[in-house]
Design a protein around this motif. Structure first.
Motif, PDB file in Angstrom:
ATOM      1  N   VAL A 269       0.812  -1.218   0.000  1.00 16.05           N
ATOM      2  CA  VAL A 269       0.000   0.000   0.000  1.00 16.05           C
ATOM      3  C   VAL A 269       0.847   1.271   0.000  1.00 16.05           C
ATOM      4  O   VAL A 269       0.309   2.373  -0.007  1.00 16.05           O
ATOM      5  CB  VAL A 269      -0.979   0.023   1.204  1.00 16.05           C
ATOM      6  CG1 VAL A 269      -1.874  -1.207   1.188  1.00 16.05           C
ATOM      7  CG2 VAL A 269      -0.238   0.127   2.527  1.00 16.05           C
ATOM      8  N   SER A 270       2.176   1.105  -0.023  1.00 12.81           N
ATOM      9  CA  SER A 270       3.035   2.289  -0.150  1.00 12.81           C
ATOM     10  C   SER A 270       3.351   2.575  -1.618  1.00 12.81           C
ATOM     11  O   SER A 270       4.036   3.552  -1.931  1.00 12.81           O
ATOM     12  CB  SER A 270       4.334   2.089   0.639  1.00 12.81           C
ATOM     13  OG  SER A 270       5.152   1.097   0.044  1.00 12.81           O
ATOM     14  N   ARG A 271       2.876   1.715  -2.523  1.00 10.21           N
ATOM     15  CA  ARG A 271       3.101   1.904  -3.950  1.00 10.21           C
ATOM     16  C   ARG A 271       1.772   2.086  -4.679  1.00 10.21           C
ATOM     17  O   ARG A 271       0.773   1.492  -4.298  1.00 10.21           O
ATOM     18  CB  ARG A 271       3.817   0.688  -4.558  1.00 10.21           C
ATOM     19  CG  ARG A 271       5.235   0.463  -4.091  1.00 10.21           C
ATOM     20  CD  ARG A 271       5.868  -0.687  -4.874  1.00 10.21           C
ATOM     21  NE  ARG A 271       7.223  -0.958  -4.435  1.00 10.21           N
ATOM     22  CZ  ARG A 271       8.003  -1.898  -4.982  1.00 10.21           C
ATOM     23  NH1 ARG A 271       7.543  -2.615  -6.006  1.00 10.21           N
ATOM     24  NH2 ARG A 271       9.220  -2.100  -4.519  1.00 10.21           N
ATOM     25  N   LYS A 272       1.804   2.905  -5.711  1.00  9.86           N
ATOM     26  CA  LYS A 272       0.638   3.015  -6.582  1.00  9.86           C
ATOM     27  C   LYS A 272       0.511   1.733  -7.400  1.00  9.86           C
ATOM     28  O   LYS A 272       1.526   1.145  -7.741  1.00  9.86           O
ATOM     29  CB  LYS A 272       0.763   4.227  -7.497  1.00  9.86           C
ATOM     30  CG  LYS A 272       0.712   5.564  -6.764  1.00  9.86           C
ATOM     31  CD  LYS A 272       0.733   6.730  -7.739  1.00  9.86           C
ATOM     32  CE  LYS A 272       0.626   8.057  -7.003  1.00  9.86           C
ATOM     33  NZ  LYS A 272      -0.573   8.192  -6.179  1.00  9.86           N
ATOM     34  N   ASP A 275      -1.981   2.040  -3.089  1.00  8.63           N
ATOM     35  CA  ASP A 275      -2.115   2.991  -1.992  1.00  8.63           C
ATOM     36  C   ASP A 275      -3.558   3.490  -1.883  1.00  8.63           C
ATOM     37  O   ASP A 275      -3.952   4.067  -0.865  1.00  8.63           O
ATOM     38  CB  ASP A 275      -1.163   4.170  -2.184  1.00  8.63           C
ATOM     39  CG  ASP A 275      -1.418   4.920  -3.497  1.00  8.63           C
ATOM     40  OD1 ASP A 275      -1.894   4.284  -4.467  1.00  8.63           O
ATOM     41  OD2 ASP A 275      -1.137   6.123  -3.551  1.00  8.63           O
ATOM     42  N   ASN A 276      -4.346   3.246  -2.909  1.00 10.91           N
ATOM     43  CA  ASN A 276      -5.744   3.694  -2.953  1.00 10.91           C
ATOM     44  C   ASN A 276      -6.669   2.553  -2.509  1.00 10.91           C
ATOM     45  O   ASN A 276      -6.707   1.502  -3.153  1.00 10.91           O
ATOM     46  CB  ASN A 276      -6.102   4.137  -4.377  1.00 10.91           C
ATOM     47  CG  ASN A 276      -7.438   4.867  -4.443  1.00 10.91           C
ATOM     48  OD1 ASN A 276      -8.419   4.430  -3.838  1.00 10.91           O
ATOM     49  ND2 ASN A 276      -7.476   5.966  -5.186  1.00 10.91           N
ATOM     50  N   LYS A 425       3.178  -2.296   4.560  1.00  9.36           N
ATOM     51  CA  LYS A 425       3.251  -0.888   4.970  1.00  9.36           C
ATOM     52  C   LYS A 425       1.854  -0.325   5.246  1.00  9.36           C
ATOM     53  O   LYS A 425       1.585   0.859   5.045  1.00  9.36           O
ATOM     54  CB  LYS A 425       3.975  -0.037   3.925  1.00  9.36           C
ATOM     55  CG  LYS A 425       5.376  -0.524   3.561  1.00  9.36           C
ATOM     56  CD  LYS A 425       6.296  -0.505   4.774  1.00  9.36           C
ATOM     57  CE  LYS A 425       7.709  -0.944   4.442  1.00  9.36           C
ATOM     58  NZ  LYS A 425       8.445   0.057   3.671  1.00  9.36           N
ATOM     59  N   TYR A 426       0.987  -1.175   5.744  1.00  5.33           N
ATOM     60  CA  TYR A 426      -0.404  -0.806   5.993  1.00  5.33           C
ATOM     61  C   TYR A 426      -0.545  -0.158   7.363  1.00  5.33           C
ATOM     62  O   TYR A 426       0.084  -0.587   8.339  1.00  5.33           O
ATOM     63  CB  TYR A 426      -1.264  -2.071   5.927  1.00  5.33           C
ATOM     64  CG  TYR A 426      -2.736  -1.883   6.236  1.00  5.33           C
ATOM     65  CD1 TYR A 426      -3.583  -1.276   5.322  1.00  5.33           C
ATOM     66  CD2 TYR A 426      -3.269  -2.349   7.445  1.00  5.33           C
ATOM     67  CE1 TYR A 426      -4.940  -1.130   5.592  1.00  5.33           C
ATOM     68  CE2 TYR A 426      -4.623  -2.214   7.715  1.00  5.33           C
ATOM     69  CZ  TYR A 426      -5.451  -1.606   6.797  1.00  5.33           C
ATOM     70  OH  TYR A 426      -6.800  -1.474   7.070  1.00  5.33           O
TER      71      TYR A 426
END
Length: 501
Positions: A269-272, A275-276, A425-426
Motif C-alpha cells: 500500500v506504499s506503492r501506486k 495505496d488507494n 506498509k499498511y
C-alpha cells in the motif's frame, strides 16, 4: 461355535499386536523445497517449520483440536487481574547439546526475540509483556502491561533455545538446537536434512523412530512416484492436485483436516496503485474465489476472509464481505473512481516452490485481466521470494501463509502499524484500536464482537485479498502409524509415529 470364538480371539490379538508401536527405522519424508535457514525466531517459511517443528518446543503447545496444552511448562498460574503468569518448568529436560533446560533459557529466548537486532516476526506477538524474570531454576514469571487473552496459545510459537549455545556463538540458522524429540544431525544443501532420535527426550518412550530424513524433492511427480513405490514414507502438507492423484493409490493413505493456512494476494500500500483503498476493493471484486476452489483446489477448499473457517466461532461468513461477490463491472467502476479508467499495470511476485500458489496466480491473472488489472507474473525461488517479501520490495505477491490458533496470532502481527509481518506498509488507526481491544478484552463475547468488525474492515480494503482455505492433506504409506494432522501444519505428532513391519 468354539471355532468361531477362537477366530475372534485370534483377530483381536492380531489387532492388538498391530497397534503396538514398533521402535526403530528412519521415516523417509519428501518435501518440496529446502529451508533458507533453521533459526526458529526469524523463520517465516513453511519449508523451515516443517523441519524444526520436532526440534524445538515452547512452554505450551497447540494440539490437533487447537487446544492449549502444557509442554516445557508443566503448569501455570494466572493472577486475578490477568497480568501475571507464573510457570512451573519441567525438571530433567535437556537440550540436544546436553545443557540442562531451566528458567534462564526462557528469559534469554524471550529477550532474543524482543531484540530489534534479531528482526523476529514473532516479536509483536509479545509486545504486551512488560517483564520476564526467573524466580527460581524451574520457575518463570511473565508480567504483562495489559490482559492478553491469547498469551498461552502464543507461547506455543516461542521456541526455547539454549542460552549458552547462542551466547557462545552457536549458529541457529545452520545447526538447530532445541529440546524436542528429534535433534539435528546433518544438512546436505538441496538434498536432505537428517534428524535423529533424541535419546534424552522428556516424554518417556518417545519418539519411536530412530530418525527423520527430509528429502528435498521439488518435482511433484517425483514425490508422487516416491510415495507410491515406497521410496518415501510421508509427504506432509501436499497440494490438492497431488492429493487427488494419490487418493486411490495402492498402499497410500491420506490424512485430512481443515487448514488454517490461506492463499492470498498481498498488496504493497506504499506503492501506486494499491495505496488507494478503492483499487484494493476493486481487486477483490475482480476475483472469483469459488472458481479458484474448483480450478486450483479441485473442490477441496472454501473461499474465506481474514480468518479460517477452521476457527469455529471466530471466522465471519464470506456473505459478510460484499466484495467477495465477483463483479468485473464493479471492479472497473471502482478503478474509474480511483482515477484509473484505463486500468492498471503491476507485477505479482509468486512463490514458485508451491504448486497451489503458482496455479492460483495463473488463474488470478486471467480473472484480474477481465477487470482492468494487467498483471505480470514473476516466479521466484524461496530464498529470493522471502528476501523481497521481508524488504517490502513488491507491488503484489501471491503466496500461502500460515494461520494461528487464536485470531490475534495472525491479525495483530500482520495488520497493526509496524507489525512484525506487516510488509505491506499498511496503517489504519481504527484497525490498530480494534486489534488492541481484541487482544486485551477478557471475555470471549467481547473479543468476537471486535474480530467481527475487524474482518469486515480488512476484507475489502485491507492490504491482503484472502482467497481460499484448503483442506490440509498429507500422504503416507499404510505402514506409517501414530501420526495425527494439526490444522496449524505442525508435524509435532511425528514424535508418536512409528513404522509397522
Amino acid at each position: 461355535m468354539r471355532r468361531v470364538g477362537w477366530l475372534i480371539l485370534v483377530l483381536v490379538g492380531a489387532l492388538a499386536w498391530a497397534q503396538t508401536p514398533v521402535r526403530g527405522g528412519t521415516l523417509q519424508i519428501a518435501v518440496d523445497s529446502s529451508p533458507a535457514g533453521l533459526d526458529p525466531h526469524v523463520a517465516t517459511a513453511f519449508a523451515t517449520f516443517v523441519v524444526i517443528g520436532n526440534i524445538y518446543e515452547g512452554l505450551t503447545e497447540v494440539d490437533e483440536g487447537l487446544r492449549v496444552r502444557p509442554a516445557l511448562a508443566e503448569s501455570w498460574k494466572v493472577s486475578a487481574d490477568g497480568l501475571t503468569y507464573t510457570f512451573k518448568l519441567r525438571s530433567g529436560v535437556t537440550f540436544h547439546n546436553g545443557q540442562a533446560f531451566d528458567s534462564k533459557d526462557v528469559v534469554a529466548t524471550f529477550n532474543r526475540v524482543r531484540d530489534p537486532k534479531t528482526g523476529s516476526p514473532v516479536a509483536s506477538r509479545f509486545n504486551l509483556v512488560k517483564e520476564v524474570r526467573a524466580t527460581g531454576p524451574q520457575e518463570v514469571v511473565f508480567e504483562l502491561s495489559q490482559p492478553f487473552s491469547p498469551f498461552l496459545s502464543e507461547l506455543a510459537g516461542l521456541s526455547i533455545v539454549p542460552s549458552e549455545y547462542v551466547t557462545g556463538g552457536g549458529d541457529l540458522q545452520r545447526r538447530a538446537m532445541g529440546t524436542g524429540p528429534f535433534q539435528f544431525k546433518e544438512w546436505v544443501p538441496d538434498t536432505y536434512i537428517q534428524l535423529e532420535r533424541n535419546p534424552r527426550y522428556w516424554r518417556q518412550g518417545r519418539p519411536y523412530l530412530d530418525a527423520l530424513r527430509f528429502n528435498i524433492v521439488p518435482d511433484a511427480a517425483t514425490r508422487q512416484i516416491g510415495v507410491s513405490s515406497g521410496t518415501y514414507h510421508f509427504l506432509p502438507n501436499i497440494d490438492p492436485s497431488l492429493a487427488v492423484t494419490l487418493k486411490n493409490a495402492p498402499g497410500v493413505k491420506l490424512y485430512t483436516t481443515q487448514d488454517l493456512a490461506y492463499s492470498l494476494v498481498g498488496l504493497n500500500v506504499s506503492r501506486k496503485p494499491f495505496d488507494n483503498p478503492r483499487v484494493r476493493e476493486a481487486l477483490n471484486y475482480a476475483i472469483d474465489r469459488s472458481a479458484l476452489v474448483q480450478a486450483v483446489y479441485f473442490g477441496n477448499g472454501v473461499p474465506g476472509g481474514p480468518l479460517s473457517p477452521g476457527l469455529k466461532g471466530w471466522a465471519s461468513p464470506t456473505s459478510a464481505f460484499p466484495c467477495y461477490k465477483p463483479s468485473a463491472a464493479k471492479a472497473r467502476d471502482l478503478l474509474r473512481q480511483a482515477g484509473y479508467p484505463g486500468g492498471v499495470d503491476f507485477t505479482i511476485l509468486v512463490l514458485g516452490s508451491v504448486k497451489t500458489v503458482v496455479d492460483a496466480a495463473q488463474v488470478l491473472q486471467a480473472q484480474l485481466g477481465a477487470a482492468g488489472f494487467r498483471a505480470k507474473i514473476e516466479i521466484l525461488e524461496l530464498g529470493k521470494f522471502v528476501q523481497e517479501w521481508r524488504n517490502s520490495n513488491f507491488d503484489a505477491f501471491v503466496s500461502l501463509n500460515g494461520g494461528s490458533a487464536d485470531p490475534d496470532g495472525y491479525l495483530y502481527r500482520t495488520f497493526s502499524t509496524g507489525g512484525s509481518t506487516n510488509v505491506f506498509k499498511y496503517s489504519d488507526a481504527r484497525v490498530d484500536r480494534l486489534l488492541e481491544q481484541g487482544r486485551t478484552a477478557t471475555t470471549a463475547d467481547a473479543r468476537r464482537k471486535v474480530y467481527t468488525e475487524l474482518q469486515v474492515r480488512l476484507a475489502c480494503q485491507g492490504p491482503i485479498a484472502h482467497l481460499v482455505y484448503g483442506t490440509l492433506f498429507s500422504a503416507a504409506r499404510e505402514n506409517v502409524q501414530g501420526f495425527k494432522p494439526v490444522p496449524t501444519r505442525s508435524l509435532m505428532y511425528l514424535r508418536d509415529a512409528w513404522l509397522a513391519r
